[in-house]
Design an enzyme around this catalytic site. Structure first.
Site, PDB file in Angstrom:
ATOM      1  N   LYS A  22       0.828  -1.211   0.000  1.00 49.04           N
ATOM      2  CA  LYS A  22       0.000   0.000   0.000  1.00 49.04           C
ATOM      3  C   LYS A  22       0.863   1.263   0.000  1.00 49.04           C
ATOM      4  O   LYS A  22       0.633   2.178  -0.795  1.00 49.04           O
ATOM      5  CB  LYS A  22      -0.902   0.002   1.252  1.00 49.04           C
ATOM      6  N   ASN A  23       1.843   1.310   0.915  1.00 51.80           N
ATOM      7  CA  ASN A  23       2.588   2.556   1.090  1.00 51.80           C
ATOM      8  C   ASN A  23       3.652   2.788   0.020  1.00 51.80           C
ATOM      9  O   ASN A  23       4.286   3.839   0.011  1.00 51.80           O
ATOM     10  CB  ASN A  23       3.189   2.622   2.504  1.00 51.80           C
ATOM     11  N   ARG A  92      -5.138  10.676   4.184  1.00 43.27           N
ATOM     12  CA  ARG A  92      -4.060  11.657   4.355  1.00 43.27           C
ATOM     13  C   ARG A  92      -3.003  11.581   3.265  1.00 43.27           C
ATOM     14  O   ARG A  92      -2.373  12.581   2.934  1.00 43.27           O
ATOM     15  CB  ARG A  92      -3.335  11.404   5.682  1.00 43.27           C
ATOM     16  N   CYS A 116      -5.280  13.108  12.801  1.00 39.21           N
ATOM     17  CA  CYS A 116      -6.022  11.880  12.530  1.00 39.21           C
ATOM     18  C   CYS A 116      -5.982  11.031  13.787  1.00 39.21           C
ATOM     19  O   CYS A 116      -5.394  11.437  14.785  1.00 39.21           O
ATOM     20  CB  CYS A 116      -5.447  11.139  11.342  1.00 39.21           C
ATOM     21  N   ARG A 121       0.103  14.675  13.270  1.00 38.30           N
ATOM     22  CA  ARG A 121       0.655  14.484  11.932  1.00 38.30           C
ATOM     23  C   ARG A 121       0.676  15.743  11.065  1.00 38.30           C
ATOM     24  O   ARG A 121      -0.018  15.833  10.053  1.00 38.30           O
ATOM     25  CB  ARG A 121      -0.102  13.354  11.221  1.00 38.30           C
ATOM     26  N   PRO A 122       1.479  16.717  11.442  1.00 38.72           N
ATOM     27  CA  PRO A 122       1.600  17.921  10.605  1.00 38.72           C
ATOM     28  C   PRO A 122       2.322  17.619   9.289  1.00 38.72           C
ATOM     29  O   PRO A 122       2.929  16.562   9.134  1.00 38.72           O
ATOM     30  CB  PRO A 122       2.440  18.870  11.458  1.00 38.72           C
ATOM     31  N   VAL A 123       2.250  18.554   8.317  1.00 43.48           N
ATOM     32  CA  VAL A 123       2.955  18.398   7.040  1.00 43.48           C
ATOM     33  C   VAL A 123       3.913  19.571   6.804  1.00 43.48           C
ATOM     34  O   VAL A 123       4.203  19.920   5.678  1.00 43.48           O
ATOM     35  CB  VAL A 123       1.976  18.233   5.845  1.00 43.48           C
ATOM     36  N   ASP A 124       4.397  20.151   7.920  1.00 43.98           N
ATOM     37  CA  ASP A 124       5.276  21.316   7.809  1.00 43.98           C
ATOM     38  C   ASP A 124       6.548  21.014   7.013  1.00 43.98           C
ATOM     39  O   ASP A 124       7.069  21.877   6.310  1.00 43.98           O
ATOM     40  CB  ASP A 124       5.642  21.829   9.218  1.00 43.98           C
ATOM     41  N   GLN A 125       7.052  19.795   7.115  1.00 35.84           N
ATOM     42  CA  GLN A 125       8.302  19.464   6.405  1.00 35.84           C
ATOM     43  C   GLN A 125       8.089  19.429   4.889  1.00 35.84           C
ATOM     44  O   GLN A 125       8.972  19.805   4.130  1.00 35.84           O
ATOM     45  CB  GLN A 125       8.853  18.109   6.889  1.00 35.84           C
ATOM     46  N   ASP A 307       4.164   0.694  12.162  1.00 36.53           N
ATOM     47  CA  ASP A 307       3.024   0.013  11.534  1.00 36.53           C
ATOM     48  C   ASP A 307       2.909  -1.456  11.943  1.00 36.53           C
ATOM     49  O   ASP A 307       1.979  -2.141  11.508  1.00 36.53           O
ATOM     50  CB  ASP A 307       3.118   0.118  10.001  1.00 36.53           C
ATOM     51  N   ILE A 329       6.939   7.061  17.270  1.00 34.43           N
ATOM     52  CA  ILE A 329       6.688   7.816  16.023  1.00 34.43           C
ATOM     53  C   ILE A 329       5.402   8.638  16.114  1.00 34.43           C
ATOM     54  O   ILE A 329       5.376   9.793  15.712  1.00 34.43           O
ATOM     55  CB  ILE A 329       6.614   6.859  14.799  1.00 34.43           C
ATOM     56  N   ARG A 399      -8.961  -0.649   4.123  1.00 29.99           N
ATOM     57  CA  ARG A 399      -8.108   0.379   3.510  1.00 29.99           C
ATOM     58  C   ARG A 399      -6.746  -0.203   3.159  1.00 29.99           C
ATOM     59  O   ARG A 399      -6.119   0.242   2.204  1.00 29.99           O
ATOM     60  CB  ARG A 399      -7.879   1.527   4.504  1.00 29.99           C
TER      61      ARG A 399
HETATM   62  N1  EPU Z   1       5.928  14.792  10.960  1.00 28.30           N
HETATM   63  C1  EPU Z   1       6.077  16.131  11.219  1.00 28.30           C
HETATM   64  N2  EPU Z   1       6.068  17.012  10.158  1.00 28.30           N
HETATM   65  C2  EPU Z   1       5.911  16.603   8.873  1.00 28.30           C
HETATM   66  C3  EPU Z   1       5.757  15.226   8.620  1.00 28.30           C
HETATM   67  C4  EPU Z   1       5.772  14.341   9.683  1.00 28.30           C
HETATM   68  O1  EPU Z   1       6.225  16.525  12.353  1.00 28.30           O
HETATM   69  O2  EPU Z   1       5.901  17.454   7.970  1.00 28.30           O
HETATM   70  C5  EPU Z   1       5.941  13.821  12.079  1.00 28.30           C
HETATM   71  C6  EPU Z   1       4.622  13.045  12.197  1.00 28.30           C
HETATM   72  O3  EPU Z   1       3.673  13.758  12.935  1.00 28.30           O
HETATM   73  C7  EPU Z   1       5.079  11.774  12.879  1.00 28.30           C
HETATM   74  C8  EPU Z   1       6.472  11.554  12.300  1.00 28.30           C
HETATM   75  O4  EPU Z   1       6.885  12.811  11.782  1.00 28.30           O
HETATM   76  O5  EPU Z   1       5.163  11.959  14.251  1.00 28.30           O
HETATM   77  C9  EPU Z   1       6.555  10.520  11.190  1.00 28.30           C
HETATM   78  O6  EPU Z   1       5.542  10.739  10.240  1.00 28.30           O
HETATM   79  P1  EPU Z   1       5.701  10.422   8.695  1.00 28.30           P
HETATM   80  O7  EPU Z   1       5.579  11.693   7.943  1.00 28.30           O
HETATM   81  O8  EPU Z   1       6.917   9.589   8.463  1.00 28.30           O
HETATM   82  O9  EPU Z   1       4.410   9.557   8.407  1.00 28.30           O
HETATM   83  P2  EPU Z   1       3.623   9.554   7.050  1.00 28.30           P
HETATM   84  O10 EPU Z   1       4.594   9.751   5.952  1.00 28.30           O
HETATM   85  O11 EPU Z   1       2.456  10.449   7.145  1.00 28.30           O
HETATM   86  C10 EPU Z   1       3.903   7.012   6.494  1.00 28.30           C
HETATM   87  C11 EPU Z   1       2.978   5.855   6.275  1.00 28.30           C
HETATM   88  C12 EPU Z   1       2.343   5.470   7.602  1.00 28.30           C
HETATM   89  C13 EPU Z   1       3.468   5.103   8.585  1.00 28.30           C
HETATM   90  C14 EPU Z   1       4.454   6.277   8.722  1.00 28.30           C
HETATM   91  C15 EPU Z   1       5.644   5.968   9.598  1.00 28.30           C
HETATM   92  C16 EPU Z   1       2.250   6.185   4.004  1.00 28.30           C
HETATM   93  C17 EPU Z   1       1.161   6.518   3.058  1.00 28.30           C
HETATM   94  N3  EPU Z   1       1.958   6.234   5.305  1.00 28.30           N
HETATM   95  O12 EPU Z   1       3.096   8.080   6.998  1.00 28.30           O
HETATM   96  O13 EPU Z   1       1.537   4.325   7.363  1.00 28.30           O
HETATM   97  O14 EPU Z   1       2.931   4.799   9.847  1.00 28.30           O
HETATM   98  O15 EPU Z   1       4.936   6.651   7.415  1.00 28.30           O
HETATM   99  O16 EPU Z   1       6.358   4.888   9.096  1.00 28.30           O
HETATM  100  O17 EPU Z   1       3.341   5.827   3.583  1.00 28.30           O
HETATM  101  C18 EPU Z   1      -0.213   2.788   7.796  1.00 28.30           C
HETATM  102  O18 EPU Z   1       0.074   2.237   6.713  1.00 28.30           O
HETATM  103  O19 EPU Z   1      -0.993   2.268   8.633  1.00 28.30           O
HETATM  104  C19 EPU Z   1       0.384   4.090   8.110  1.00 28.30           C
HETATM  105  C20 EPU Z   1      -0.127   4.907   9.020  1.00 28.30           C
END
Ligand code: EPU
Length: 419
Positions: A22-23, A92, A116, A121-125, A307, A329, A399
């Protein structure tokens, strides 16, 4: 709303094939936006999240055609560089369209995902990285409005390790002018799979899988064909199920090299595991004392994946001693604990650590799935609980798991979907 009903107490035996990841599929579907030429994908899993992503791309004008198990996407032109709130709130990962849209169209409007169930889970990066590449970004009524005539290669150091953030910037950088260097990048195998697909499309990327990825921008990308890698979390979920229920299970179409931390923990917990390049066999004799309590801490790859945290907790509820499970995480990824307690588990949560004291047995009850991996944890708990467990709200499970009840039934589990 569908439910799953499980009669526990059967050891698992047999073989199942694991689906595409999926990911890896979600970012790779978005990569189709980067080229006007067709991108053909094999081994795409049949999941609700994949359907949601396809429908998002289709709203943008991307054509999709299924043939002989493959899917061809053509983004000849992108009519609508927009990911609306209605889509992003259901998934997301829609944020993954931001980088490719901006790189291809020079503009994008993508809804902010917001928090969520498992955390803020911010997207600031994602935003900071695109700004470093010259994008103008405004936040407007819950939307990210991004513009850039052409992105410019930059050096960007992530403040936190982010999987989709790394993927978004890597995709955006493929069409930028000049070289982009991503430091403190995530190292997940799905990032390598995405990079392999982008390289097949003509991108110049080195270092994917390490914490420093270098992307030399090119003027255009072309069509390609790519097979999605096997899902390491689905693999791990079946391994955790076999550990919990006992038995002898073989998994085909897998990549054991992407699961080293998980396999090490399963062995520590009492599993006998044999790996081949694309197969894993797991055995455990059911019986008292053969399941060992372990300590684990979730970490970015190659550490133990967040995960898989919930799925490993299920067998620990009936292990020989006390397991200590720490989630590092996400801040709210212990929602399965209260449901496991309904089944008779003895668990205390202190901060982000669960202390799981093994009990003699779990007992079936009605429980509620709260997110994808928590649902998988409850399925595994149902497999070992005495009597019937009913899991409500399994849309979370659909999902991210393809036909999980069919695959488990093929291993002898007594599990059925109730409409
Ligand atoms: N974070 C920030 N700022 C950002 C992005 C992330 O602070 O701009 C923080 C998040 O809040 C979190 C940490 O960084 O605390 C890691 O988050 P990450 O961005 O790595 O997670 P993601 O990319 O949103 C993906 C997977 C998730 C998996 C995580 C961690 C996808 C589509 N989703 O999410 O998968 O848990 O990486 O490995 O690839 C799942 O499949 O059940 C799932 C939730």
């Amino acid at each position: 709303m569908d439910k799953l009903a499980i009669e526990g107490g059967v050891a698992l035996k047999g073989e199942v094939s694991i689906s595409g990841a999926k990911n890896a599929a979600l970012p790779i579907l978005c990569a189709a936006l980067l080229t006007p030429e067709p991108l053909t994908l094999d081994n795409l899993p049949q999941l609700n999240d994949v359907r949601t992503m396809r429908s998002l791309l289709s709203q943008m004008g991307v054509r999709a055609e299924a043939h002989n198990g493959a899917l061809t996407l053509s983004a000849k032109q992108v009519d609508w560089p927009l990911a609306p709130y209605e889509m992003v709130k259901t998934m997301r990962a829609s944020i993954l369209a931001l980088g490719p849209l901006l790189a291809r169209c020079g503009e994008a409007r993508v809804s902010l995902p917001g928090g969520c169930a498992i955390g803020l889970r911010p997207v600031d990066q994602h935003i900071k990285g695109l700004q470093a590449m010259g994008a103008e970004i405004d936040l407007d009524h819950g939307y990210i409005d991004a513009k850039a005539t052409r992105l410019i290669g930059a050096r960007f150091v992530f403040d936190v390790i982010t999987v989709t953030g790394t993927e978004n910037l890597m995709m955006a950088a493929t069409l930028a002018s000049g070289t982009t260097v991503l430091e403190n990048a995530a190292r997940e195998p799905e990032i390598v799979d995405l990079a392999d697909c982008l390289i097949a499309m003509g991108a110049r990327i080195t270092g994917a899988g390490s914490d420093r990825i270098v992307i030399e921008g090119v003027a255009t990308l072309h069509g390609a064909r790519h097979a999605i890698m096997p899902d390491r979390i689905e693999t791990g979920t079946f391994l955790a199920a076999a550990l919990a229920a006992g038995g002898d299970v073989s998994l085909a179409a897998v990549r054991p090299d992407t699961l080293e931390a998980v396999i090490d923990k399963l062995v520590e917990a009492g599993a006998d595991i044999v790996t081949e390049p694309t197969r894993i066999r797991i055995r455990r004799e059911p019986g008292p004392g053969s399941l060992k309590s372990v300590a684990l801490r979730t970490m970015p790859y190659p550490g133990f994946p967040t995960d898989m945290q919930a799925q490993l907790m299920a067998p620990m509820t009936v292990a020989d001693d006390t397991a200590v499970i720490t989630e590092t995480i996400f801040e709210n990824r212990m929602m399965h604990v209260q449901e496991l307690k309904r089944l008779g588990a003895d668990i205390e949560v202190e901060g982000n650590t669960a202390i799981v004291k093994g009990v003699r047995a779990l007992t079936g009850a009605t429980v509620m799935a709260t997110d994808l991996r928590a649902s998988a944890c409850l399925v595994i708990a149902g497999l070992i609980a005495e009597g019937e467990t009913v899991i409500d709200r399994i849309y979370h499970l659909d999902r991210g798991y393809e036909r999980i009840e069919e695959k488990l039934s093929a291993l002898g589990a007594r599990i059925r979907r109730v409409a």
